[in-house]
Enzyme design. Structure first.
Site, PDB file in Angstrom:
ATOM      1  N   TYR A 191       0.844  -1.194   0.000  1.00 13.39           N
ATOM      2  CA  TYR A 191       0.000   0.000   0.000  1.00 13.39           C
ATOM      3  C   TYR A 191       0.879   1.244   0.000  1.00 13.39           C
ATOM      4  O   TYR A 191       1.925   1.274   0.649  1.00 13.39           O
ATOM      5  CB  TYR A 191      -0.886   0.041   1.239  1.00 13.39           C
ATOM      6  N   ARG A 218      -2.756 -12.056   3.406  1.00 16.18           N
ATOM      7  CA  ARG A 218      -4.081 -11.702   2.906  1.00 16.18           C
ATOM      8  C   ARG A 218      -4.205 -12.090   1.439  1.00 16.18           C
ATOM      9  O   ARG A 218      -3.322 -11.785   0.645  1.00 16.18           O
ATOM     10  CB  ARG A 218      -4.322 -10.186   2.991  1.00 16.18           C
ATOM     11  N   HIS A 221     -10.442  -2.948  -1.417  1.00 20.37           N
ATOM     12  CA  HIS A 221     -11.355  -2.421  -0.404  1.00 20.37           C
ATOM     13  C   HIS A 221     -12.402  -1.544  -1.086  1.00 20.37           C
ATOM     14  O   HIS A 221     -12.057  -0.718  -1.940  1.00 20.37           O
ATOM     15  CB  HIS A 221     -10.594  -1.577   0.614  1.00 20.37           C
TER      16      HIS A 221
HETATM   17 FE   LIG Z   1      -6.093  -4.604   2.484  1.00 22.93          FE
END
Ligand SMILES: [Fe+2]
Lengths: 196, 247
Positions: free
Chosen positions: B116, B165, B170
């Site tokens: 991210y 993950r 999202h």
């Molecule tokens: Fe995430």
């Protein structure tokens, strides 16, 4: 009614911070409006520790009681894509505040008026957080409405020791504190609401 | 406290699988997701049945709240991001099947390497200077949204030892009413990480969990350009009946 099965909720996770908060998200009142109030607080977890990665959203009636809202909360410049911000003429009714490193959030707004005669105005709140798999709703009532609130059926049905979690405390004129306890003991845990 | 192993977490996941049949949303107390422990209320929620509740209306957004560029996450920088270019599209409906029109859809995601563009992401995977991973749009009159982006990578996290993950995007959605608010995650079909992930598995009803997985749709793929995924979203919760359609 209710024919389609809903899409499940998932946690907002830890990394929404560069996507969901927007400049001026907390500033619902037009800049310099003399009727502006500040509502602020801390989000706490079950150990009493502040939650630095929560997101608090507010939806409310305007100072005229209207629930129509208005576009423009995230108003952007079509040339640069940058956030231009609310123009302050219409009251959008929507605010978004990410908690800071100390778990603190705030909104600067105008007090909501009743949306119909007899209604007790409130700020509707939706809380998201890392670790929270499904958002939570609660309501912020201002202390000046406490008398009217006592006749509100939802409020009256609550055990007396839990009612206080739905009323902001006036810290000084125009500034109110509303802490959100995601988890706590007998009376401290915030009353959260379900809308079936 | 020693971190749990994947075997510990997988055993807990297996024990809870199939519980809450027919319920879409996860139990906020779902223990295999460790961060939930201190962040869920212990008391039952108070049910509101007031047909005039403020929450049966909600925020509105307009043409000024998004720009054209917000829907294309591959064009937000001077160069092209690395990764598999893809489009993701679908409809946002309420639980009566009505399209949710003109409402805000926000997305955020990791880059192709699973990182991210967030300061607190400590995963030692490369940042991509041409990818931020944030988009937004408003649904059209059919409730449709569409984004162009790149496929995010899976990433490690610290729920337990060797926790990863599955790749996901999202999503944040608004309905006509504040009660219909939804934040969720979209997954990609056939990801081998599904059974190991306590966030996806927190949806313990098999059919409900499947609704978080997009479908690969070859008809949405653009020749020599991008792969297409379809994901429809149904918002839970009531709305006031007196609010005009398509507001
Ligand atoms: Fe995430």
């Amino acid at each position: 009614m209710g024919t389609l099965p809903p899409t499940p909720s998932q946690t907002v996770g830890p990394f929404y911070g560069y996507a969901l908060p927007f400049p001026g998200g907390e500033e619902l009142a037009p800049a310099g409006h003399p009727g502006t109030i500040t509502v602020r607080g801390t989000v706490y977890d079950g150990a009493g520790a502040p939650v630095p990665d929560a997101l608090v959203e507010v939806w409310q009636a305007g100072p005229d009681g209207s629930l129509a809202g208005a576009p423009g909360s995230l108003r952007r410049d079509p040339v640069t894509g940058a956030v231009a911000g609310r123009h302050g003429i219409d009251f959008t009714g929507f605010a978004r505040s990410a908690t800071d490193a100390a778990g603190h959030w705030f909104v600067r707004t105008l007090p909501p008026a009743p949306h119909r005669s007899g209604a007790v105005p409130h700020l509707a709140v939706c809380v998201f957080a890392r670790g929270l798999l499904h958002h939570l709703y609660t309501r912020i009532h201002l202390p000046e409405h406490a008398t009217a609130l006592s006749t509100d059926p939802l409020f009256a049905a609550l055990p007396p020791n839990r009612r206080a979690t739905l009323v902001a405390a006036e810290e000084r004129p125009g500034t109110y504190r509303f802490d959100i306890h995601l988890q706590a003991g007998a009376s401290e845990e915030t009353v959260f609401l379900a809308f079936p | 406290m020693t971190p749990s192993t994947q075997a510990d977490v997988s055993a807990e996941i297996a024990a809870l699988r199939g519980t809450r049949p027919g319920l879409a949303h996860p139990d906020r107390a779902y223990a295999p997701y460790r961060s939930s422990a201190l962040r869920h209320p212990r008391k039952p929620l108070v049910v509101v049945r007031d047909p005039e509740a403020v929450e049966l209306s909600g925020p509105v957004f307009g043409t000024t709240d998004v720009t054209e560029l917000d829907t294309d996450l591959t064009r937000q920088h001077t160069g092209e991001p690395l990764g598999e270019r893809m489009t993701v599209t679908g409809r946002v409906l309420d639980r009566d099947g009505r399209p949710v029109r003109g409402q805000l859809v926000e997305i955020w995601q990791a880059n192709a390497a699973g990182r991210y563009a967030h300061q607190r992401d400590g995963h030692p995977a490369p940042l991509d200077p041409n990818f931020t991973g944030v988009g937004r749009c408003r649904t059209d009159d059919d409730g449709r949204y569409a984004f162009t982006t790149i496929k995010p990578g899976p990433y490690p996290w610290r729920n337990h030892t060797n926790a990863w993950r599955p790749a996901h995007i999202h999503f944040s959605l608004f309905g006509r009413a504040f009660t219909q608010r939804l934040v969720t995650q979209m997954y990609f079909p056939g990801d081998p990480l599904f059974p190991y992930d306590p966030i996806l598995q927190a949806v313990t009803d098999d059919a409900a969990r499947d609704r978080l997985v997009a479908a690969y749709d070859h008809d949405l793929s653009v020749p020599e350009w991008s792969l297409g995924y379809r994901w429809d979203i149904v918002l839970d919760g009531p709305a006031a009946t007196w609010i005009e359609e398509g507001r």
